[in-house]
Design an enzyme around this catalytic site. Structure first.
Site, PDB file in Angstrom:
ATOM      1  N   LYS A  60       0.909  -1.339   0.055  1.00 51.08           N
ATOM      2  CA  LYS A  60      -0.112   0.004   0.084  1.00 51.08           C
ATOM      3  C   LYS A  60       0.862   1.240  -0.121  1.00 51.08           C
ATOM      4  O   LYS A  60       1.936   1.305   0.467  1.00 51.08           O
ATOM      5  CB  LYS A  60      -0.919   0.098   1.398  1.00 51.08           C
ATOM      6  CG  LYS A  60      -1.900  -0.976   1.213  1.00 51.08           C
ATOM      7  CD  LYS A  60      -2.817  -0.856   2.533  1.00 51.08           C
ATOM      8  CE  LYS A  60      -3.855  -2.054   2.527  1.00 51.08           C
ATOM      9  NZ  LYS A  60      -4.835  -1.788   1.821  1.00 51.08           N
TER      10      LYS A  60
ATOM     11  N   ARG B 246     -10.222 -11.587   2.363  1.00 48.44           N
ATOM     12  CA  ARG B 246     -11.163 -12.636   1.821  1.00 48.44           C
ATOM     13  C   ARG B 246     -10.640 -13.831   1.852  1.00 48.44           C
ATOM     14  O   ARG B 246     -11.113 -14.978   1.775  1.00 48.44           O
ATOM     15  CB  ARG B 246     -11.531 -12.251   0.418  1.00 48.44           C
ATOM     16  CG  ARG B 246     -10.472 -12.209  -0.598  1.00 48.44           C
ATOM     17  CD  ARG B 246     -10.772 -11.185  -1.924  1.00 48.44           C
ATOM     18  NE  ARG B 246     -10.910  -9.844  -1.766  1.00 48.44           N
ATOM     19  CZ  ARG B 246     -11.231  -8.943  -2.650  1.00 48.44           C
ATOM     20  NH1 ARG B 246     -11.427  -9.562  -4.025  1.00 48.44           N
ATOM     21  NH2 ARG B 246     -11.175  -7.569  -2.352  1.00 48.44           N
TER      22      ARG B 246
HETATM   23  N1  BES Z   1      -8.172  -4.049   4.689  1.00 46.01           N
HETATM   24  C1  BES Z   1      -8.243  -3.275   3.249  1.00 46.01           C
HETATM   25  C2  BES Z   1      -9.452  -2.701   3.035  1.00 46.01           C
HETATM   26  C3  BES Z   1      -9.694  -1.367   3.745  1.00 46.01           C
HETATM   27  C4  BES Z   1      -9.632   0.024   3.091  1.00 46.01           C
HETATM   28  C5  BES Z   1      -9.975  -1.226   5.019  1.00 46.01           C
HETATM   29  C6  BES Z   1      -9.665   1.188   3.771  1.00 46.01           C
HETATM   30  C7  BES Z   1     -10.274  -0.034   5.656  1.00 46.01           C
HETATM   31  C8  BES Z   1     -10.122   1.290   4.996  1.00 46.01           C
HETATM   32  C9  BES Z   1      -8.309  -4.707   2.202  1.00 46.01           C
HETATM   33  O1  BES Z   1      -7.288  -5.668   2.900  1.00 46.01           O
HETATM   34  C10 BES Z   1      -7.839  -4.159   1.025  1.00 46.01           C
HETATM   35  O2  BES Z   1      -6.571  -3.739   0.873  1.00 46.01           O
HETATM   36  N2  BES Z   1      -8.644  -4.101  -0.110  1.00 46.01           N
HETATM   37  C11 BES Z   1      -8.246  -3.874  -1.318  1.00 46.01           C
HETATM   38  C12 BES Z   1      -8.747  -4.585  -2.222  1.00 46.01           C
HETATM   39  C13 BES Z   1      -8.158  -4.715  -3.761  1.00 46.01           C
HETATM   40  C14 BES Z   1      -6.707  -4.849  -3.710  1.00 46.01           C
HETATM   41  C15 BES Z   1      -9.055  -5.319  -4.669  1.00 46.01           C
HETATM   42  C16 BES Z   1      -8.724  -2.303  -1.497  1.00 46.01           C
HETATM   43  O3  BES Z   1     -10.053  -2.155  -1.008  1.00 46.01           O
HETATM   44  O4  BES Z   1      -8.350  -1.788  -2.190  1.00 46.01           O
HETATM   45 MN    MN Z   2      -5.352  -5.447   2.057  1.00 42.46          MN
END
Ligand code: BES
Ligand code: MN
Ligand code: ZN
Length: 493
Positions: free
Chosen positions: A270, A344
């Site tokens: 990230k 997931r």
């Molecule tokens: N933990 C994150 C989702 C999240 C984002 C929670 C912001 C709280 C605040 C999750 O694991 C994630 O990174 N999801 C990605 C999925 C994508 C890579 C398909 C996302 O939401 O960008």
């Molecule tokens: Mn994630």
């Protein structure tokens, strides 16, 4: 926060702030009206001079006007017709927020007379509003600290109100437990430490079993283990059991939580900006732990299972790669496209394990799963995805009563092909369009014939400056209340 219920005429302690309710669009009535009369109309004049209309959430602090009290707070409660238990809860919380650092030590809340159920809910409101996570503050000046340490709620029958408050006290304790877990920094709260804190809940009568990596490997949980393999912290699966039903062998209800103690994204790392927020990527697991806490705390007559998938998602020489294929406990294989779509993967094995081992009545999973749910619903609503209308209806009804907003989202079968893989049974991302939906469809592939609901709480697990008086900035404990209420109203006895 100490809670007391007192009769209307009870002597007012020193250093008390008195809170009375004002309704929108009508002259000051009830306790506010009486005080106003005694003060020769000073309260009504103060309201008129400050645009105080009694609207929901408004407060007006009137110094020296509280009769025996040091300070009077007029609390706006919106329209009188709509004053229900939730409004009483919010009004009391708003009153607390208005005076918490005033230097006064007691808050007395006078509610409009009539409903016995409002007094315990008001007390709950104060308890939730007064939550603070203070463990790492070492230098806060005394005058910045909350001074109000006791709330007195005026009740027609104080003893009855106190007994009725017991389950709400258990709820407030559970929400605080959940909020503490979410607030803890990720260097302190890693999977084994999370599991240890949950294990301590055995003092409430829960049974807690903790599986480590060898046990999960034995079970074939390749999806969950793949996420944690880049971390030096061992992944854990905590299984919390509450057998409160008369028949201990009755089918349990079940909750499963995403417990990513820190989500860097892994190799699909990230951006730095805001990454610290990913300490609360275990908010789903914290909510499930909180639900089990309150069920035990109020000795709920139900059998319930809580399962927490606890991992840390780190980049490392041993970390999972985009392109890897893992085999889940279900036997289904998953091509990893993005290591940041890790929640997931954790849920795939945790949900499968849950239905396989416990054959529950239903499964509700909670997860801070997608950024896309924040784009879809903003920061107040969590997303509900379900294969079952009855379960959905029960969740939505409970959400309404507890003030934890929830909105049902679709699970369109035609989107399911978006997660088909060229070389494996599925892939772990479905592209940007409908990102929360394809994430839910992914989990659904690990659910057999059991009624199931998935709550995407990425939008609600943490509040930035908040307009809801019972939610101080920070961890919310979202989900504990609504699930507790649903169990209480629909699955007990
Ligand atoms: N933990 C994150 C989702 C999240 C984002 C929670 C912001 C709280 C605040 C999750 O694991 C994630 O990174 N999801 C990605 C999925 C994508 C890579 C398909 C996302 O939401 O960008
Ligand atoms: Mn994630
Ligand atoms: Zn995540």
């Amino acid at each position: 926060m100490e809670i007391e219920f007192v009769a209307a005429g009870a002597a007012v302690p020193e250093k008390t702030a008195l809170a009375v309710i004002a309704f929108e669009g009508q002259p000051l009535g009830g306790a506010a009206g009486e005080l106003d009369k005694a003060a020769g109309g000073a309260l009504a004049r103060a309201a008129a001079a400050s645009r105080f209309t009694g609207g929901k959430g408004q407060t007006l602090d009137v110094l020296g006007a509280g009769a025996d009290a040091a300070r009077l707070v007029l609390v706006g409660a919106g329209k009188a017709e709509a004053f229900d238990d939730l409004a009483a809860e919010h009004a009391a919380a708003a009153a607390y927020n208005a005076v918490k650092t005033s230097g006064l030590t007691t808050l007395r809340v006078v509610l409009p007379t009539g409903k016995d159920s409002a007094a315990p809910r008001a007390a709950l409101g104060v308890r939730l509003a007064a939550y603070r996570f203070d463990r790492y503050r070492t230098k806060e000046p005394a005058e910045k600290k909350p001074s109000v340490a006791k709330a007195q709620i005026v009740a027609a029958d104080a003893d009855a109100a106190l007994s009725a408050f017991a389950p709400f006290a258990a709820l407030a304790d559970a929400v605080a437990f959940s909020r503490d877990l979410v607030s803890e920094p990720p260097n302190v709260l890693y999977p084994a430490e999370f599991a240890r804190r949950v294990k301590e809940l055995e003092r409430l009568g829960l049974e807690v079993e903790v599986l480590g990596e060898p046990e999960m490997k034995e079970l074939g949980m390749g999806a969950l283990l793949g996420v944690g393999q880049g971390s030096i912290r061992e992944s854990q699966l905590a299984v919390i059991k509450w057998y409160g039903a008369a028949d201990k062998s009755a089918q349990p209800v079940a909750f499963v939580g995403k417990g990513v103690c820190f989500d860097t994204g892994g190799i699909s790392i990230k951006p730095a900006e805001g990454m610290e927020d990913m300490k609360w990527d275990m908010g789903g697991a914290a909510a499930v732990a909180g639900v089990m806490h309150v069920l035990a705390g109020r000795k709920a007559k139900v059998n319930a299972i809580g399962i927490l998938g606890l991992v840390e998602n780190m980049p490392d020489g041993n970390a999972q790669r985009p392109g890897d294929v893992v085999t889940s406990m279900s036997g289904q294989t998953i091509e990893i496209i993005n290591t940041d779509a890790e929640g997931r993967l954790v849920l795939a094995d945790a949900v499968w394990y849950c239905q396989d081992r416990f054959k529950p009545k239903f499964i509700v999973d909670l997860a801070t799963l997608t950024g896309a749910i924040i784009i879809s619903l903003g920061n107040d609503y969590a997303g509900l995805f379900s294969n079952n209308d009855e379960l959905s209806g029960n969740l939505l009804a409970a959400s309404e009563k507890e003030g934890e907003p929830l909105w049902r989202m679709p699970l369109p079968p035609q989107y399911d092909k978006n997660i088909d893989s060229v070389i494996a049974d599925m892939k772990n991302t479905g592209g940007r369009p409908g990102g929360s939906i394809t994430a839910a469809l992914f989990i659904q592939r690990f659910v057999n014939n059991v009624p199931w609901a998935h709550l995407d709480i990425a939008s609600t697990a943490w509040k930035k400056p908040s307009s809801v008086p019972t939610l101080p900035e920070g961890a919310t404990g979202y989900g504990v209340r609504l699930l507790n209420r649903m169990v209480q109203e629909k699955y007990e006895g």
